[in-house]
Design a protein around this motif. Structure first.
Motif, short mmCIF file in Angstrom:
data_model
loop_
_atom_site.label_atom_id
_atom_site.label_comp_id
_atom_site.label_asym_id
_atom_site.label_seq_id
_atom_site.Cartn_x
_atom_site.Cartn_y
_atom_site.Cartn_z
N GLY A 1 12.43 9.31 -1.37
CA GLY A 1 12.01 8.88 -2.70
C GLY A 1 11.27 7.55 -2.71
O GLY A 1 10.64 7.19 -3.72
N TYR A 2 11.32 6.82 -1.60
CA TYR A 2 10.62 5.54 -1.47
C TYR A 2 9.46 5.63 -0.48
O TYR A 2 8.90 4.60 -0.09
N GLY A 3 9.12 6.85 -0.07
CA GLY A 3 8.00 7.03 0.85
C GLY A 3 8.38 7.02 2.31
O GLY A 3 7.51 7.07 3.18
N GLY A 4 9.68 6.96 2.61
CA GLY A 4 10.13 6.92 4.00
C GLY A 4 10.44 8.29 4.55
O GLY A 4 10.80 9.21 3.81
N ASP A 5 10.32 8.41 5.86
CA ASP A 5 10.62 9.66 6.56
C ASP A 5 12.02 9.58 7.13
O ASP A 5 12.26 8.82 8.08
N PRO A 6 12.99 10.33 6.60
CA PRO A 6 14.37 10.24 7.11
C PRO A 6 14.54 10.78 8.52
O PRO A 6 15.60 10.63 9.11
N ARG A 7 13.49 11.37 9.07
CA ARG A 7 13.54 11.86 10.45
C ARG A 7 13.06 10.82 11.45
O ARG A 7 13.12 11.04 12.65
N ARG A 8 12.57 9.68 10.92
CA ARG A 8 12.02 8.62 11.79
C ARG A 8 12.65 7.29 11.39
O ARG A 8 12.08 6.53 10.63
N ILE A 9 13.82 7.02 11.93
CA ILE A 9 14.56 5.81 11.61
C ILE A 9 14.64 4.93 12.85
O ILE A 9 14.92 5.41 13.96
N VAL A 10 14.38 3.65 12.68
CA VAL A 10 14.60 2.66 13.73
C VAL A 10 15.57 1.62 13.18
O VAL A 10 15.62 1.36 11.97
N ALA B 1 0.86 -1.18 0.00
CA ALA B 1 0.00 0.00 0.00
C ALA B 1 0.89 1.23 0.00
O ALA B 1 1.89 1.29 0.73
N ALA B 2 0.55 2.20 -0.83
CA ALA B 2 1.37 3.40 -0.95
C ALA B 2 1.58 4.05 0.40
O ALA B 2 0.64 4.26 1.16
N ALA B 3 2.84 4.34 0.71
CA ALA B 3 3.18 4.96 1.99
C ALA B 3 3.76 6.34 1.74
O ALA B 3 4.44 6.57 0.73
N GLU B 4 3.51 7.25 2.67
CA GLU B 4 4.10 8.58 2.61
C GLU B 4 4.58 8.94 4.00
O GLU B 4 3.83 8.82 4.97
N ASN B 5 5.84 9.34 4.09
CA ASN B 5 6.44 9.67 5.38
C ASN B 5 6.31 8.51 6.38
O ASN B 5 6.04 8.72 7.56
N ALA B 6 6.52 7.30 5.89
CA ALA B 6 6.47 6.12 6.75
C ALA B 6 7.76 6.01 7.55
O ALA B 6 8.82 6.47 7.11
N PRO B 7 7.71 5.41 8.73
CA PRO B 7 8.95 5.16 9.47
C PRO B 7 9.85 4.23 8.68
O PRO B 7 9.38 3.40 7.91
N VAL B 8 11.14 4.39 8.90
CA VAL B 8 12.15 3.62 8.16
C VAL B 8 12.84 2.66 9.11
O VAL B 8 13.29 3.06 10.19
N LEU B 9 12.94 1.39 8.72
CA LEU B 9 13.60 0.38 9.54
C LEU B 9 14.82 -0.14 8.78
O LEU B 9 14.70 -0.64 7.66
N VAL C 1 9.17 1.34 5.68
CA VAL C 1 10.08 1.30 4.55
C VAL C 1 11.37 0.67 5.09
O VAL C 1 11.97 1.18 6.04
N THR C 2 11.74 -0.46 4.54
CA THR C 2 12.77 -1.32 5.14
C THR C 2 14.02 -1.36 4.28
O THR C 2 13.94 -1.57 3.06
N VAL C 3 15.16 -1.17 4.92
CA VAL C 3 16.44 -1.16 4.23
C VAL C 3 17.30 -2.30 4.76
O VAL C 3 17.47 -2.44 5.98
#
Length: 300
Positions: free
Chosen positions: A135-144, A64-72, A101-103
């Motif tokens: 660019g992938y819908g992740g929020d770089p201010r919210r990283i776990v 599902a399209a994400a915008e400003n999602a947390p990044v793991l 958004v998972t890296v």
């Protein structure tokens, strides 16, 4: 029935590999044949975050399209001597399906990179996230950060000792929480072959230990292990959790009955998720904490 057959086939592949009937790693076989969580998808593969073949990463996103999602950012294990992100697609899909958004980065291994080389690579991967993840819908201010085994060490150490991310130009406040699955956090003196090789030349042995950096401004932590783990014993999880609680840091500590070292990784998969509610509990904790913290601590 399909899941039962998949589990049987997975275990058969693990067994055959253990007896040398295939050149592929057992985890690679498991990852290749196991079902994927339908809520996540691979969005980018082999993105470079530095020079060399061990400095590439993959990105998984919610279907599902994400915008400003947390990044793991998830770090795999392997005693800092082995491992490949290509064997962990099941983890990327699972975590993306939970809304992150998972890296999944690779990182240099021993002997090319003894301590702290792999931590420097982890920090460089986080710097890539800061610069590119929107660019992938992740929020770089919210990283776990999360990881299993040696990867749990990497994730927790990067969260608790901010010097590595600061050196990479990252504000430590963007790391909202950490999660460690069956990680080693308190292993002085170095009395195992692996720790002697990987950490033995560190000028300050105490500075290699996550428990040494537990402080009142450390990020919240989800720490899990299995009571049957004989590879990285549960005392590591218990020790770090106690240190963080003493500093009034939010901690969720879980010791799952009957799980061994590999089980805390396999429980993230569709096939073996019934082993423990680990994925749901970790994702819930990290999602709550991703709203975040505004301060950080240096080692005292």
């Amino acid at each position: 029935m399909t899941r039962l057959l998949t589990a049987f086939a997975s275990l058969l592949c693990l067994g055959l590999a253990a007896f040398g009937f295939t050149a592929a790693s057992p985890l690679a076989l498991f990852d290749a044949i196991g079902p994927r969580d339908p809520g996540g998808r691979l969005a980018a593969k082999d993105q470079p975050f530095g020079e060399g073949p061990r400095r590439h990463l993959d990105v998984y996103v919610p279907t599902a399209a994400a915008e400003n999602a947390p990044v793991l950012v998830f770090f795999y294990g392997g005693s800092w001597q082995s491992g490949s992100k290509d064997d962990y697609a099941f983890v990327g899909h699972a975590l993306a399906a939970q809304g992150f958004v998972t890296v999944l980065p690779d990182y240099r291994l021993y002997p090319e990179a003894p301590f702290p080389g792999f931590l420097e690579d982890g920090a460089a991967a986080i710097a890539w996230v800061r610069d590119n993840i929107a660019g992938y819908g992740g929020d770089p201010r919210r990283i776990v950060l999360a990881g299993h085994s040696a990867g749990a060490y990497n994730a927790v150490m990067l969260g608790l000792d901010p010097r590595y991310v600061i050196a990479a130009g990252i504000d430590p406040k963007v790391i909202k929480a950490v999660a460690g699955l069956s990680g080693p956090y308190d292993f002085l003196p170095f009395d195992q072959d692996t720790t002697v090789k990987v950490f033995g030349k560190a000028p300050d042995p105490e500075a290699t230990q996550p428990v040494a950096f537990a402080g009142p401004l450390s990020p919240p932590a989800f720490l899990a292990t299995g009571d049957a783990d004989t590879v990285v014993k549960p005392r590591h999880t218990v020790s770090l959790a106690a240190k963080l609680r003493a500093e009034h840091v939010p901690v969720q500590e879980r010791i799952y009955a009957g799980l061994d070292h590999k089980d805390t990784l396999l429980a993230l998969s569709v096939t073996f998720r019934s082993k423990a509610p680990e994925l749901a509990e970790m994702a819930s904790f990290l999602m709550r904490q991703s709203a975040g913290r505004s301060q950080y601590t240096m080692r005292r």
